[in-house]
Design a protein around this motif. Structure first.
Motif, PDB file in Angstrom:
ATOM      1  N   LYS A 293       0.940  -1.259  -0.053  1.00  0.00           N
ATOM      2  CA  LYS A 293      -0.011  -0.002  -0.020  1.00  0.00           C
ATOM      3  C   LYS A 293       0.959   1.318  -0.011  1.00  0.00           C
ATOM      4  N   SER A 294       2.088   1.140  -0.112  1.00  0.00           N
ATOM      5  CA  SER A 294       2.969   2.488   0.034  1.00  0.00           C
ATOM      6  C   SER A 294       2.938   2.931  -1.172  1.00  0.00           C
ATOM      7  N   PHE A 295       3.784   4.066  -1.439  1.00  0.00           N
ATOM      8  CA  PHE A 295       3.559   4.956  -2.409  1.00  0.00           C
ATOM      9  C   PHE A 295       4.175   4.211  -3.775  1.00  0.00           C
ATOM     10  N   TRP A 296       4.834   3.148  -3.574  1.00  0.00           N
ATOM     11  CA  TRP A 296       5.298   2.577  -4.836  1.00  0.00           C
ATOM     12  C   TRP A 296       4.373   1.676  -5.502  1.00  0.00           C
ATOM     13  N   LYS A 297       3.440   1.226  -4.866  1.00  0.00           N
ATOM     14  CA  LYS A 297       2.178   0.162  -5.269  1.00  0.00           C
ATOM     15  C   LYS A 297       2.738  -1.035  -5.817  1.00  0.00           C
ATOM     16  N   ASP A 298       3.548  -1.661  -5.099  1.00  0.00           N
ATOM     17  CA  ASP A 298       4.255  -2.957  -5.514  1.00  0.00           C
ATOM     18  C   ASP A 298       3.446  -4.084  -4.957  1.00  0.00           C
ATOM     19  N   SER A 299       2.736  -4.948  -5.712  1.00  0.00           N
ATOM     20  CA  SER A 299       1.861  -5.743  -5.395  1.00  0.00           C
ATOM     21  C   SER A 299       2.404  -7.012  -5.065  1.00  0.00           C
ATOM     22  N   SER A 300       3.748  -7.209  -5.317  1.00  0.00           N
ATOM     23  CA  SER A 300       4.778  -8.466  -4.885  1.00  0.00           C
ATOM     24  C   SER A 300       4.320  -8.870  -3.475  1.00  0.00           C
ATOM     25  N   ASN A 301       4.164 -10.235  -3.329  1.00  0.00           N
ATOM     26  CA  ASN A 301       4.150 -10.860  -2.019  1.00  0.00           C
ATOM     27  C   ASN A 301       5.361 -11.593  -1.760  1.00  0.00           C
ATOM     28  N   PHE A 302       5.538 -12.039  -0.572  1.00  0.00           N
ATOM     29  CA  PHE A 302       6.976 -12.656  -0.375  1.00  0.00           C
ATOM     30  C   PHE A 302       7.326 -13.559  -1.084  1.00  0.00           C
ATOM     31  N   SER A 303       6.561 -14.341  -1.610  1.00  0.00           N
ATOM     32  CA  SER A 303       7.206 -15.629  -2.344  1.00  0.00           C
ATOM     33  C   SER A 303       7.386 -15.156  -3.850  1.00  0.00           C
ATOM     34  N   GLU A 304       7.113 -14.096  -4.088  1.00  0.00           N
ATOM     35  CA  GLU A 304       7.443 -13.312  -5.775  1.00  0.00           C
ATOM     36  C   GLU A 304       8.591 -12.545  -5.441  1.00  0.00           C
ATOM     37  N   ILE A 305       9.391 -12.316  -4.330  1.00  0.00           N
ATOM     38  CA  ILE A 305      10.683 -11.748  -4.089  1.00  0.00           C
ATOM     39  C   ILE A 305      11.725 -12.750  -3.659  1.00  0.00           C
ATOM     40  N   PHE A 306      11.137 -13.505  -2.412  1.00  0.00           N
ATOM     41  CA  PHE A 306      12.167 -14.183  -1.803  1.00  0.00           C
ATOM     42  C   PHE A 306      11.675 -15.731  -1.768  1.00  0.00           C
ATOM     43  N   ASP A 307      12.624 -16.699  -1.771  1.00  0.00           N
ATOM     44  CA  ASP A 307      12.583 -18.005  -1.790  1.00  0.00           C
ATOM     45  C   ASP A 307      11.760 -18.561  -0.517  1.00  0.00           C
TER      46      ASP A 307
END
Length: 570
Positions: A149-163
């Motif tokens: 919800k921050s200014f960057w509006k990145d919809s990624s969840n944990f598993s889409e960035i970290f293993d």
């Protein structure tokens, strides 16, 4: 009679000159008024000195100043590409025998959920501390939620960035981790939402969170960034390091693309420097700093600054004197050249759109023509899977900066701190942070000295800011930046060194007296602020205005100002 005729003649000539003198006086007055109107204010004059972009002079263009940056390769009495005595230290984060197994300490019906805050590296600190918080509470940790919800509006969840599977399995002996809250009576447990103070100690968690956890069985801590004390017991500190340096691993697509960028940088030369420039419009607006752009700059930055309701405008010159402003790109370049890095060095820049664009970057590019970013060494098609997600783009910068021979940061925010700590843990790879407080006056007066004098003073001021072992006293500074508990000394190598003849050259170990520790290294260092708390500001400008990634802004603030509580994105 002749005398009277001459006096009458002079009188007639004077009468004819009076209109001419009056007209000339009027013209001079108008010119003076115009010059007064067009001349910069005293404050602008001070800042214009900061904006004195590099001018390449030839031998015929002899000026008053003897300050001339030498061309070609740099020269230095020390190794520019590795830290002194790094071989005597190594990362050590294994648990002690006293650290109980997870089965013995985890209580049933205790579930801790975490909602992180900010950008990639800010969230990384929250994830690391969440594992430790769960261990303190003897609770099962739910895989942390990332801030969407921050200014960057990145919809990624944990598993889409970290293993996520690696994260759970690596920490399985330390903390029990599950992906979702369990179901009870056919419904998922509804956690009680609360927030803990910043830098909450073990006792703080036990007194504030544990009673609620015992009653409600599931608790979610919100805005979870820097909510754990800097100083903890040894085993808890080592757990922090196991999480941060081993358990948090990017997913394969991010790793593979990051490694591809690293390979391309290494193919360009034997070494490369990664520079986290951080000279974006939002950064300058938030810092309250000015850089000689006059009324146009003040209006532009003031418009951005209005997003933060309670942001007070301080004295920009005072902020600069106290080392609270990032260096200009030119100043960063001059510092690196003074340290001995030649114009042939390849530089990777992790940055969004720089304030002032190419005009601002021109002096840095003149000093280091081999100038790259992920956008210049990768195709648009290669970056397409990541380009719509600011955290994933920030992860690519993180990898290239981490793998660089030298990392240079122009701030002390989240990305800078995380990378500095990581590079200390994995072999003390050089991490340079400008001693902005000391360098400020040197940059102002550089035209009054020779290059040799300037370079000598830069090297003196930068002692203690180069990523060397034991630059900061153990326990001082922020733990993610200085994980001293997790850095051990090789006693055998040390004994071998100490048994040999003492040399004060390349192999000399810097003692406390050798290293200049500036106040910026201590616990009371002013923390850098960031800009991504959607709840605490007015409507933001359009997201594409400055074309930034989350890696461009990071830092921390205290709880003193509730409207600026968020440690904003990196």
């Amino acid at each position: 009679m002749a005398f009277q005729r001459r006096r009458h003649h002079y009188y007639l000539r004077l009468q004819r000159l009076i209109p001419f003198i009056s007209a000339l006086s009027a013209v001079l007055l108008i010119l003076f008024a115009l010059l007064s109107f067009l001349a910069p204010s005293p404050v602008d004059s001070v800042h214009l000195r900061h904006r004195s972009f590099l001018k390449i002079r030839n031998d015929d263009a002899v000026g008053i100043s003897s300050f001339r940056v030498p061309s070609g390769e740099g020269k230095s009495a020390r190794d520019l590409w590795s830290s002194r005595n790094y071989k005597f230290y190594y990362g050590c984060s294994n648990a002690s025998k006293k650290f109980q197994k997870v089965e013995a300490i985890t209580h049933p019906n205790r579930y801790l959920a975490i909602a992180t805050s900010g950008g990639l590296n800010q969230q990384r600190t929250g994830i690391t501390d969440a594992v430790v918080a769960a261990r303190i509470l003897n609770a099962t940790l739910v895989v942390p939620k990332l801030d969407q919800k921050s200014f960057w509006k990145d919809s990624s969840n944990f598993s889409e960035i970290f293993d996520v599977d690696w994260f759970i399995s690596f920490l399985s002996k330390d903390v029990k981790i599950i992906q979702h809250l369990p179901r009870k009576g056919g419904e998922t447990l509804d956690p009680y939402t609360m927030r803990v103070p910043r830098k909450c100690s073990e006792r703080c968690y036990e007194s504030r969170v544990l009673p609620v956890l015992l009653e409600r069985h599931a608790v979610q801590l919100t805005k979870f960034d820097y909510r754990l004390a800097n100083k903890l017991g040894t085993d808890l500190q080592k757990l922090r390091c196991r999480v941060n340096y081993h358990a948090l691993r990017f997913i394969d697509p991010i790793l593979h693309m990051g490694e591809k960028l690293v390979r391309r940088m290494k193919m360009k030369g034997k070494h490369y420097i990664a520079l986290h420039l951080r000279f974006e419009p939002d950064m300058l607006a938030f810092s309250g700093c000015y850089y000689g752009g006059g009324e146009k700059e003040r209006k532009e930055l003031a418009a951005i600054r209005r997003r933060w309701k309670t942001l007070h405008i301080s004295n920009p010159e005072k902020e600069r004197r106290h080392g609270k402003c990032p260096l200009t790109p030119e100043e960063v370049g001059l510092m690196l050249r003074a340290l001995g890095y030649g114009s042939d060095v390849h530089i990777y820049v992790a940055s969004g759109e720089v304030y002032g664009g190419e005009e601002t970057l021109a002096p840095l590019k003149a000093l280091f023509p081999n100038f790259y970013s992920k956008e210049t060494i990768a195709t648009k098609e290669e970056l397409e899977p990541f380009s719509s997600f600011s955290s994933r783009m920030a992860a690519l910068d993180f990898i290239v900066c981490d793998e660089s021979d030298v990392f240079v940061t122009n701030n002390n925010g989240n990305m800078a701190r995380i990378l500095a700590g990581r590079r200390r843990y994995f072999g003390h790879k050089p991490s340079i942070r400008p001693n902005a407080k000391k360098l400020y006056r040197l940059f102002l007066s550089r035209n009054n000295m020779t290059w040799e004098t300037f370079a000598s003073r830069v090297r003196t001021f930068q002692r203690g800011f180069m990523g060397e072992p034991k630059e900061v006293r153990p326990g001082r500074g922020e733990f993610h930046e200085n994980p001293s508990t997790c850095i051990c000394e090789d006693s055998d190598a040390k004994a071998e060194r100490d048994s040999g003849p003492r040399k004060h050259g390349k192999g000399h170990y810097p003692t406390r007296k050798d290293v200049v520790i500036d106040v910026q290294n201590l616990d009371d260092e002013p923390e850098w602020l960031d800009m991504d708390d959607n709840e605490d500001r007015n409507e933001p400008l359009e997201r594409g205005l400055f074309n930034r990634t989350v890696s461009d802004f990071d830092g921390a603030i205290s709880d003193d100002d509730p409207d600026l509580e968020e440690i904003l994105s990196d």
